[in-house]
Design a protein around this motif. Structure first.
Motif, PDB file in Angstrom:
ATOM      1  N   ILE A 196      -2.750   5.191  -2.810  1.00  0.00           N
ATOM      2  CA  ILE A 196      -1.588   6.078  -3.283  1.00  0.00           C
ATOM      3  C   ILE A 196      -2.044   6.855  -4.700  1.00  0.00           C
ATOM      4  CG2 ILE A 196       0.768   6.858  -2.944  1.00  0.00           C
ATOM      5  CD1 ILE A 196       1.264   4.219  -1.290  1.00  0.00           C
ATOM      6  N   PRO A 197      -2.847   7.533  -4.588  1.00  0.00           N
ATOM      7  CA  PRO A 197      -3.180   7.984  -6.040  1.00  0.00           C
ATOM      8  C   PRO A 197      -2.096   8.864  -7.027  1.00  0.00           C
ATOM      9  CG  PRO A 197      -4.946   8.875  -4.260  1.00  0.00           C
ATOM     10  CD  PRO A 197      -3.658   8.241  -3.693  1.00  0.00           C
ATOM     11  N   THR A 198      -1.099   9.380  -6.258  1.00  0.00           N
ATOM     12  CA  THR A 198       0.075   9.859  -6.861  1.00  0.00           C
ATOM     13  C   THR A 198       1.080   8.970  -7.123  1.00  0.00           C
ATOM     14  OG1 THR A 198       1.206  10.332  -4.885  1.00  0.00           O
ATOM     15  CG2 THR A 198      -0.213  11.964  -5.903  1.00  0.00           C
ATOM     16  N   LEU A 199       0.955   7.642  -6.892  1.00  0.00           N
ATOM     17  CA  LEU A 199       2.080   6.524  -7.498  1.00  0.00           C
ATOM     18  C   LEU A 199       1.414   5.909  -8.751  1.00  0.00           C
ATOM     19  CD1 LEU A 199       4.800   5.241  -6.515  1.00  0.00           C
ATOM     20  CD2 LEU A 199       3.526   3.518  -5.064  1.00  0.00           C
ATOM     21  N   ASP A 200       2.202   5.588  -9.572  1.00  0.00           N
ATOM     22  CA  ASP A 200       1.809   4.924 -10.759  1.00  0.00           C
ATOM     23  C   ASP A 200       1.693   3.390 -10.368  1.00  0.00           C
ATOM     24  OD1 ASP A 200       3.841   3.122 -12.162  1.00  0.00           O
ATOM     25  OD2 ASP A 200       5.130   4.589 -11.313  1.00  0.00           O
ATOM     26  N   ARG A 201       0.771   2.834 -11.359  1.00  0.00           N
ATOM     27  CA  ARG A 201       0.360   1.734 -11.193  1.00  0.00           C
ATOM     28  C   ARG A 201       1.155   0.643 -12.286  1.00  0.00           C
ATOM     29  NH1 ARG A 201      -3.703   1.042  -7.450  1.00  0.00           N
ATOM     30  NH2 ARG A 201      -4.234  -0.928  -8.216  1.00  0.00           N
ATOM     31  N   LEU A 202       2.095   1.135 -12.932  1.00  0.00           N
ATOM     32  CA  LEU A 202       2.749   0.488 -13.855  1.00  0.00           C
ATOM     33  C   LEU A 202       3.829  -0.627 -13.484  1.00  0.00           C
ATOM     34  CD1 LEU A 202       3.271   3.179 -16.601  1.00  0.00           C
ATOM     35  CD2 LEU A 202       1.407   1.432 -16.548  1.00  0.00           C
ATOM     36  N   ASN A 203       4.171  -0.247 -12.138  1.00  0.00           N
ATOM     37  CA  ASN A 203       5.633  -1.239 -11.715  1.00  0.00           C
ATOM     38  C   ASN A 203       5.145  -1.601 -10.315  1.00  0.00           C
ATOM     39  OD1 ASN A 203       7.528   0.969 -13.413  1.00  0.00           O
ATOM     40  ND2 ASN A 203       7.725  -1.266 -13.636  1.00  0.00           N
ATOM     41  N   TRP A 204       5.727  -2.743  -9.970  1.00  0.00           N
ATOM     42  CA  TRP A 204       5.775  -3.258  -8.413  1.00  0.00           C
ATOM     43  C   TRP A 204       6.930  -2.318  -7.710  1.00  0.00           C
ATOM     44  CZ3 TRP A 204       4.617  -8.951  -7.275  1.00  0.00           C
ATOM     45  CH2 TRP A 204       4.639  -9.039  -6.018  1.00  0.00           C
ATOM     46  N   HIS A 205       6.786  -1.300  -6.933  1.00  0.00           N
ATOM     47  CA  HIS A 205       7.799  -0.447  -6.752  1.00  0.00           C
ATOM     48  C   HIS A 205       8.447  -1.078  -5.310  1.00  0.00           C
ATOM     49  CE1 HIS A 205       5.932   2.628  -9.189  1.00  0.00           C
ATOM     50  NE2 HIS A 205       4.739   2.144  -9.025  1.00  0.00           N
ATOM     51  N   VAL A 206       9.815  -1.011  -5.593  1.00  0.00           N
ATOM     52  CA  VAL A 206      10.695  -1.566  -4.384  1.00  0.00           C
ATOM     53  C   VAL A 206      11.629  -0.573  -3.870  1.00  0.00           C
ATOM     54  CG1 VAL A 206      12.516  -3.422  -3.958  1.00  0.00           C
ATOM     55  CG2 VAL A 206      10.555  -3.873  -5.386  1.00  0.00           C
ATOM     56  N   PHE A 207      11.577  -0.448  -2.600  1.00  0.00           N
ATOM     57  CA  PHE A 207      12.541   0.663  -2.019  1.00  0.00           C
ATOM     58  C   PHE A 207      13.572  -0.300  -1.085  1.00  0.00           C
ATOM     59  CE2 PHE A 207       8.442   2.439  -2.875  1.00  0.00           C
ATOM     60  CZ  PHE A 207       9.019   3.650  -3.714  1.00  0.00           C
ATOM     61  N   PRO A 208      14.787  -0.430  -1.519  1.00  0.00           N
ATOM     62  CA  PRO A 208      15.638  -1.606  -0.649  1.00  0.00           C
ATOM     63  C   PRO A 208      15.992  -0.938   0.601  1.00  0.00           C
ATOM     64  CG  PRO A 208      16.568  -0.952  -3.085  1.00  0.00           C
ATOM     65  CD  PRO A 208      15.342   0.113  -2.994  1.00  0.00           C
ATOM     66  N   GLY A 209      15.850   0.335   0.878  1.00  0.00           N
ATOM     67  CA  GLY A 209      15.893   0.667   2.492  1.00  0.00           C
ATOM     68  C   GLY A 209      17.081   1.006   2.939  1.00  0.00           C
ATOM     69  N   ASP A 210      18.416   0.582   2.232  1.00  0.00           N
ATOM     70  CA  ASP A 210      19.689   1.097   2.929  1.00  0.00           C
ATOM     71  C   ASP A 210      19.857   0.726   4.393  1.00  0.00           C
ATOM     72  OD1 ASP A 210      20.381   2.193   0.400  1.00  0.00           O
ATOM     73  OD2 ASP A 210      19.566   4.176   1.099  1.00  0.00           O
ATOM     74  N   GLY A 211      19.603  -0.534   4.795  1.00  0.00           N
ATOM     75  CA  GLY A 211      19.799  -1.079   6.003  1.00  0.00           C
ATOM     76  C   GLY A 211      18.552  -0.859   7.008  1.00  0.00           C
ATOM     77  N   ALA A 212      17.783   0.056   6.557  1.00  0.00           N
ATOM     78  CA  ALA A 212      16.574   0.331   7.594  1.00  0.00           C
ATOM     79  C   ALA A 212      15.388  -0.830   7.384  1.00  0.00           C
ATOM     80  CB  ALA A 212      15.980   1.660   7.341  1.00  0.00           C
ATOM     81  N   GLY A 213      15.655  -1.665   6.443  1.00  0.00           N
ATOM     82  CA  GLY A 213      14.438  -2.591   5.889  1.00  0.00           C
ATOM     83  C   GLY A 213      13.895  -2.188   4.666  1.00  0.00           C
ATOM     84  N   TYR A 214      13.442  -3.030   3.982  1.00  0.00           N
ATOM     85  CA  TYR A 214      13.122  -2.607   2.479  1.00  0.00           C
ATOM     86  C   TYR A 214      11.642  -2.255   2.772  1.00  0.00           C
ATOM     87  CZ  TYR A 214      11.065  -7.624   2.169  1.00  0.00           C
ATOM     88  OH  TYR A 214      10.298  -8.615   2.550  1.00  0.00           O
ATOM     89  N   LEU A 215      10.996  -1.774   1.560  1.00  0.00           N
ATOM     90  CA  LEU A 215       9.416  -1.509   1.444  1.00  0.00           C
ATOM     91  C   LEU A 215       9.149  -1.845  -0.115  1.00  0.00           C
ATOM     92  CD1 LEU A 215       7.089  -0.210   3.232  1.00  0.00           C
ATOM     93  CD2 LEU A 215       7.620   1.798   1.759  1.00  0.00           C
ATOM     94  N   ALA A 216       7.790  -2.451  -0.191  1.00  0.00           N
ATOM     95  CA  ALA A 216       7.349  -2.975  -1.492  1.00  0.00           C
ATOM     96  C   ALA A 216       6.055  -2.380  -1.609  1.00  0.00           C
ATOM     97  CB  ALA A 216       7.678  -4.409  -1.993  1.00  0.00           C
ATOM     98  N   VAL A 217       5.637  -1.789  -2.625  1.00  0.00           N
ATOM     99  CA  VAL A 217       4.352  -1.338  -2.954  1.00  0.00           C
ATOM    100  C   VAL A 217       3.769  -2.053  -4.221  1.00  0.00           C
ATOM    101  CG1 VAL A 217       2.772   0.721  -2.982  1.00  0.00           C
ATOM    102  CG2 VAL A 217       4.736   0.927  -1.579  1.00  0.00           C
ATOM    103  N   CYS A 218       2.843  -2.878  -4.072  1.00  0.00           N
ATOM    104  CA  CYS A 218       2.305  -3.502  -5.232  1.00  0.00           C
ATOM    105  C   CYS A 218       0.897  -3.016  -5.970  1.00  0.00           C
ATOM    106  CB  CYS A 218       2.451  -5.023  -5.103  1.00  0.00           C
ATOM    107  SG  CYS A 218       1.744  -6.047  -6.542  1.00  0.00           S
ATOM    108  N   PRO A 219       0.747  -2.744  -6.974  1.00  0.00           N
ATOM    109  CA  PRO A 219      -0.454  -2.316  -7.465  1.00  0.00           C
ATOM    110  C   PRO A 219      -1.392  -3.448  -7.353  1.00  0.00           C
ATOM    111  CG  PRO A 219       0.971  -2.152  -9.164  1.00  0.00           C
ATOM    112  CD  PRO A 219       1.607  -2.410  -8.057  1.00  0.00           C
ATOM    113  N   LEU A 220      -2.566  -3.514  -6.893  1.00  0.00           N
ATOM    114  CA  LEU A 220      -3.524  -4.598  -7.096  1.00  0.00           C
ATOM    115  C   LEU A 220      -4.457  -4.716  -8.246  1.00  0.00           C
ATOM    116  CD1 LEU A 220      -4.188  -5.078  -3.151  1.00  0.00           C
ATOM    117  CD2 LEU A 220      -2.771  -6.601  -4.382  1.00  0.00           C
TER     118      LEU A 220
END
Length: 469
Positions: A196-220
């Motif tokens: 995902i080139p447009t997403l910064d690699r400075l953080n481990w991005h966490v999207f809580p999901g509001d009941g739909a389930g969480y999503l986490a995106v971690c730079p490797l």
């Protein structure tokens, strides 16, 4: 191996994941012949077990690969929580005590599993070993003298065999060893390696999901990739490229098109399960074949590599140095309780009942009260992890321990030392050091104190249990 040939080896290792490769490296440096067979045509290509805990870093240090691990990986980024397309603030998921003299690896290290396996495979090759890829195990039998394994390429006869072939272990099933446990989370998970080139690699991005389930995106670290982990509360995960992109678009502020590549995607159900025993005669279970963890807390790969580290030196002592076969009984006696402890920890973290902390780093694990723990001295009790520490000339205690031998340390004492011949036990005198106090400490090849005392009383009896000196 030629089709229909019969091959003899000391140890058959089934599976070339981190467990099997670490074990093969340890056996190779002990002069133990090991045949590693892997059903797939190549090493696992995904990032799944990406977190290496400080204790496992110490294991990799001893195996001679920590420099490559440090060069290829990086520290875990701080989490960034998102809501409605806006950053809500950082949240660090880890304690970071930092390195100390006694514990030089002070926090978890991120490295994609595929890279960890590449590094271990290269080390195995350097040590003269290899992996037979595209080789499936189809049957296994044993008698009092050894193990016979039917492979897709022929028959192998080995003194011992080790199942390191994952949670659906063919070997475990063939032995009839039950595995019991529970689903940690009723919702299935999707895990994918993406770009995902447009997403910064400075953080481990966490999207809580509001009941739909969480999503986490971690730079490797060391790659252009992210590991994406998504909880799917509304049905089975769609692991197709279109499904992965749709999940990202539904759970985040990113569009589907911003996910430019999906390198690998799979689904799983978080589960905690353990085999009822880790040994059947001359066959041992290690890693996921013996215990399956939730990914929360990063305990699976680490516990698995340490299974290999515990078993490797014991097989070496029995096969090469005349130790009694009863030494191998201690593998299950030591590792099964540790695996149960780590399973409980990862399950509690997954359910939000416990935070990641000192326990997840695994530096406090040990074998106090176990079958190979005898005595105490100074600040340590037998079974404790042997701390690192500085020595004159820029060396460290870990430099003394590194290798397949035992190490007898005389710390801050002029107690008379035994004359030990050969390379099995290295003897060193060092100045008093607070993490040890004063006394004599026999450090096992896997970095734990096996025997301790103020003088050598009982040392020879202990050595008789683990080697022939």
């Amino acid at each position: 191996m030629e089709l229909n040939s019969v091959k003899e080896t000391d140890v058959l290792v089934v599976g070339a994941g981190p467990t099997g490769l670490a074990l093969a490296c340890d056996l190779a440096r002990r002069g133990v012949r090991a045949l590693v067979v892997e059903q797939s045509d190549a090493l696992f290509p995904g990032s799944r077990g990406k977190g290496i805990q400080p204790r496992t870093m110490e294991v990799l240090d001893d195996l001679g690969v920590v420099d490559a691990v440090l060069a290829s990986g990086g520290t875990a980024p701080v989490g960034m929580v998102w809501q409605n397309g806006a950053r809500q603030g950082e949240h660090d998921m880890f304690e970071r005590p930092g390195p100390t003299d006694s514990a030089p690896y002070g926090e978890p290290w991120l490295l994609p599993q595929w890279r960890t396996q590449q590094i271990l495979h290269a080390r195995l090759t350097e040590l003269g070993g290899s992996v037979a890829f595209g080789t499936a195990l189809t049957g296994i039998t044993q008698d009092e003298h050894g193990v016979s394994a039917e492979l897709s390429t022929g028959t192998v006869r080995a003194a011992y065999a080790v199942a390191a072939d994952g949670g659906r272990s063919t070997v475990r099933r063939a032995l009839g060893i039950a595995m019991s446990g529970e689903d940690v989370d009723p919702a299935p998970m999707l895990v994918a390696d993406v770009r995902i080139p447009t997403l910064d690699r400075l953080n481990w991005h966490v999207f809580p999901g509001d009941g739909a389930g969480y999503l986490a995106v971690c730079p490797l670290p060391g790659t252009d990739d992210f590991q994406l982990v998504g909880q799917c509360t509304d049905g089975e995960p769609d692991i197709s490229p279109a499904g992965v992109r749709a999940l990202v678009a539904a759970r985040t502020h990113l569009t589907a098109d911003e996910v430019t590549e999906i390198l690998l995607a799979s689904d799983f159900r978080p589960r905690a399960a353990m085999a009822e025993r880790f040994r059947e005669g001359r066959v041992f279970l290690a890693g996921d074949a013996a215990h399956v963890h939730s990914p929360a807390g990063g305990q699976g790969l680490n516990t698995s590599v340490q299974d290999a580290y515990n078993l490797g030196w014991k097989l070496g002592q029995v096969l090469r140095h005349g130790a009694p076969g009863s030494l191998l009984d201690t593998y299950e006696e030591e590792r099964l309780p540790v695996a149960a402890q780590m399973l409980g920890l990862s399950t509690r973290i997954h359910r939000g009942e416990e935070q990641r902390g000192a326990a997840t780093m695994q530096l406090g694990l040990g074998y106090r009260g176990g079958p190979l723990a005898s005595g105490s001295a100074g600040a340590l009790e037998a079974g404790d992890r042997a701390p690192d520490g500085p020595l004159p000339g820029g060396r460290r205690l870990f430099d003394l321990f590194r290798g397949p031998h035992f190490t007898l340390l005389a710390v801050g004492t002029d107690a008379e030392l035994p004359l030990l011949e050969g390379e099995l036990v290295h003897v060193h005198r060092v100045e008093a050091y607070e993490p040890y106090g004063k006394g004599l400490f026999l450090v096992r090849p896997d970095g734990y104190v096996g025997w301790a005392g103020e003088d050598t009383t009982g040392l020879s009896d202990y050595l008789a249990k683990v080697t022939r000196c």
